[in-house]
Write a protein that holds these residues in place. Structure first.
Motif, PDB file in Angstrom:
ATOM      1  N   GLU A 295      34.490  36.263  46.172  1.00 31.63           N
ATOM      2  CA  GLU A 295      33.347  35.493  46.661  1.00 31.63           C
ATOM      3  C   GLU A 295      32.723  34.696  45.520  1.00 31.63           C
ATOM      4  O   GLU A 295      32.396  33.515  45.673  1.00 31.63           O
ATOM      5  N   TYR A 296      32.563  35.345  44.385  1.00 34.07           N
ATOM      6  CA  TYR A 296      31.937  34.694  43.233  1.00 34.07           C
ATOM      7  C   TYR A 296      32.765  33.505  42.753  1.00 34.07           C
ATOM      8  O   TYR A 296      32.234  32.424  42.474  1.00 34.07           O
ATOM      9  N   PHE A 297      34.078  33.699  42.645  1.00 32.42           N
ATOM     10  CA  PHE A 297      34.951  32.646  42.116  1.00 32.42           C
ATOM     11  C   PHE A 297      35.530  31.730  43.197  1.00 32.42           C
ATOM     12  O   PHE A 297      36.367  30.875  42.892  1.00 32.42           O
ATOM     13  N   HIS A 298      35.108  31.914  44.445  1.00 30.31           N
ATOM     14  CA  HIS A 298      35.625  31.092  45.546  1.00 30.31           C
ATOM     15  C   HIS A 298      37.158  31.107  45.546  1.00 30.31           C
ATOM     16  O   HIS A 298      37.825  30.067  45.629  1.00 30.31           O
ATOM     17  N   SER A 299      37.709  32.325  45.428  1.00 34.36           N
ATOM     18  CA  SER A 299      39.160  32.465  45.326  1.00 34.36           C
ATOM     19  C   SER A 299      39.614  33.684  46.118  1.00 34.36           C
ATOM     20  O   SER A 299      38.837  34.310  46.828  1.00 34.36           O
ATOM     21  N   LYS A 300      40.876  34.022  45.967  1.00 36.96           N
ATOM     22  CA  LYS A 300      41.448  35.183  46.662  1.00 36.96           C
ATOM     23  C   LYS A 300      41.621  36.372  45.721  1.00 36.96           C
ATOM     24  O   LYS A 300      42.258  37.360  46.074  1.00 36.96           O
ATOM     25  N   ASP A 301      41.072  36.271  44.526  1.00 36.83           N
ATOM     26  CA  ASP A 301      41.226  37.319  43.525  1.00 36.83           C
ATOM     27  C   ASP A 301      40.399  38.545  43.916  1.00 36.83           C
ATOM     28  O   ASP A 301      39.171  38.486  43.987  1.00 36.83           O
ATOM     29  N   THR A 302      41.031  39.662  44.166  1.00 39.34           N
ATOM     30  CA  THR A 302      40.332  40.887  44.572  1.00 39.34           C
ATOM     31  C   THR A 302      40.341  41.948  43.479  1.00 39.34           C
ATOM     32  O   THR A 302      40.024  43.103  43.734  1.00 39.34           O
ATOM     33  N   SER A 303      40.725  41.575  42.267  1.00 34.81           N
ATOM     34  CA  SER A 303      40.740  42.538  41.168  1.00 34.81           C
ATOM     35  C   SER A 303      39.316  42.867  40.737  1.00 34.81           C
ATOM     36  O   SER A 303      38.347  42.256  41.193  1.00 34.81           O
ATOM     37  N   SER A 304      39.184  43.833  39.843  1.00 35.69           N
ATOM     38  CA  SER A 304      37.854  44.256  39.405  1.00 35.69           C
ATOM     39  C   SER A 304      37.278  43.256  38.396  1.00 35.69           C
ATOM     40  O   SER A 304      37.989  42.451  37.801  1.00 35.69           O
ATOM     41  N   TRP A 305      35.971  43.347  38.184  1.00 36.28           N
ATOM     42  CA  TRP A 305      35.269  42.427  37.299  1.00 36.28           C
ATOM     43  C   TRP A 305      35.631  42.661  35.836  1.00 36.28           C
ATOM     44  O   TRP A 305      35.856  43.790  35.402  1.00 36.28           O
ATOM     45  N   SER A 306      35.651  41.564  35.076  1.00 34.13           N
ATOM     46  CA  SER A 306      35.842  41.675  33.629  1.00 34.13           C
ATOM     47  C   SER A 306      35.116  40.512  32.955  1.00 34.13           C
ATOM     48  O   SER A 306      34.921  39.449  33.553  1.00 34.13           O
ATOM     49  N   MET A 307      34.722  40.726  31.705  1.00 34.40           N
ATOM     50  CA  MET A 307      34.064  39.660  30.947  1.00 34.40           C
ATOM     51  C   MET A 307      35.004  38.473  30.754  1.00 34.40           C
ATOM     52  O   MET A 307      34.585  37.312  30.764  1.00 34.40           O
ATOM     53  N   GLU A 308      36.281  38.742  30.609  1.00 32.64           N
ATOM     54  CA  GLU A 308      37.258  37.663  30.428  1.00 32.64           C
ATOM     55  C   GLU A 308      37.245  36.715  31.627  1.00 32.64           C
ATOM     56  O   GLU A 308      37.302  35.492  31.463  1.00 32.64           O
TER      57      GLU A 308
END
Length: 419
Positions: A295-308
């Protein structure tokens, strides 16, 4: 974060200023705020001084109706009411510190920090030696640090919380005490690189440029999806006055603190039923950890959050510039519901302030809005202008960057951005 629920029935019904938005703007809505009329503002002020604050002022020092006391703390803090009565309330509040719940203590410490920066040093030194709650310890420490108390706060932190680096709020407290944010500001990376990086994702962006001291208003600008900037009829980049200061002016890693520096995800244009936000559309934003990554990145990435992942929204030379990590850490600490909105708060509460006639919130970005005192009709709104500029893209997703330019103690001006 903006507190969603507070066990203060009276305060909820009359005063709670919650920065929250709802999807969808009613285009037929007439921009009229009855709360902004002189009659309503006078009634509110009387209610605030006579019942919410006055009711606590006349209570005995050994009485602890937490609901009433917390209502008074919030009321006097949000309206910046400084007088003998409010000072006495805080003084009485400290005598009940050990009897109060964490919520009671937080309200007291926030009011003291907001209103009386040098008057309760002795009281804060006393409770610092007893406090074991991480957030409350941090609030006491920042009070003493701002007051210039010659006390080894970092050493006390390390002794009280040996594993403080594993607690986000305490780790951010250590960063705050180090003064690293101001040190790094002298080497802030070039803004041109930031503007150029927008083409990596190709979504519209709003930038809000602020001073290190949030007591001075900043300016927002809009970058279109194609990389160009929205300009006015004279061909100049259009700017929109905006305040990123919370009423408390506390650091951004704390509840109800200033808007964190860094990047937020724009989820759309919304509106709010809160009478103190008013009828103007809001920019609905999310912080890291507040929303899932996809949701944050407007993408399909469902991995966990990271600073990178978070730093991928910045160009290479910005990735080692730690002040922009504030939004990431504030989100991880639990802050939420920070949006950009208008205001029907009476600016006369702040007529002596450097940001007048803008009004602070509980950590959101607030725009300049002026209302007719007789009819409640909207007279001027930088929020409306910002919404129109962003909405012209016909894309309701994007990013919102909050960037401190420098530590000058004056408002951000258009010519500062031209440079």
């Amino acid at each position: 974060m903006i507190v969603k629920k507070i066990p203060i029935a009276l305060f909820l019904s009359f005063f709670l200023f919650q920065c929250g938005g709802q999807e969808g703007v009613n285009e037929q809505e007439i921009l009229f705020a009855s709360r902004a009329t002189q009659q309503e503002r006078t009634a509110f002020k009387n209610k605030l001084t006579e019942e919410i604050i006055g009711g606590v002022s006349t209570s005995s020092s050994d009485s602890l109706n937490e609901s009433a006391w917390q209502g008074a703390y919030w009321g006097m803090g949000m309206s910046h009411t400084r007088n003998a009565e409010t000072k006495a309330i805080i003084q009485k509040g400290f005598t009940n510190y050990q009897k109060g719940s964490p919520a009671y203590r937080r309200g007291l410490l926030e009011a003291a920090y907001t209103l009386y920066p040098n008057d309760f040093v002795e009281e804060c030194q006393s409770v610092l030696g007893q406090e074991t709650h991480p957030k409350l310890f941090a609030m006491i420490a920042i009070y003493l640090h701002r007051a210039g108390v010659n006390q080894p706060l970092q050493a006390i932190l390390e002794k009280r919380f040996p594993n403080y680096k594993e607690e986000v709020i305490l780790a951010q407290l250590a960063y705050h005490l180090s003064g690293e944010q101001k040190k790094q500001l002298n080497n802030r990376p070039d803004l041109q690189a930031l503007f150029a990086h927008q083409q990596q994702h190709g979504l519209p962006v709003i930038y809000s440029f602020q001073r290190l001291s949030r007591q001075f208003p900043g300016l927002a600008i809009v970058q279109r999806a194609d990389g160009s900037f929205v300009k006015d009829e004279k061909g100049r980049v259009q700017t929109f006055p905006q305040l990123a200061m919370a009423a408390s002016d506390m650091p951004s890693f704390l509840t109800n603190g200033n808007t964190p520096e860094g990047v937020f995800s724009i989820q759309g244009i919304g509106n709010s039923e809160n009478v103190f936000i008013g009828p103007s559309p809001t920019v609905d934003m999310r912080m890291p950890f507040e929303a899932p990554k996809q949701e944050y990145f407007h993408s399909k990435d469902t991995s966990s959050w990271s600073m990178e992942d978070y730093l991928s929204l910045f160009p290479e030379e910005w990735k080692t510039y730690t002040p922009i990590q504030a939004a990431y850490w504030a989100g991880k600490a639990g802050r939420s519901e920070i949006i950009a909105h208008g205001s029907t708060i009476n600016p006369e509460f702040f007529q002596e302030a450097s940001f007048y006639p803008l009004t602070p919130s509980l950590g959101c970005l607030t725009a300049l809005e002026l209302w007719d005192e007789q009819t409640g009709a909207l007279k001027e709104s930088s929020q409306q202008e910002l919404i129109e500029a962003f909405s012209a893209e016909a894309v309701t997703k994007g990013y919102y960057y909050v960037i401190n330019l420098d530590d000058q103690e004056r408002s951000v001006l258009p010519e500062d951005l031209v440079k």
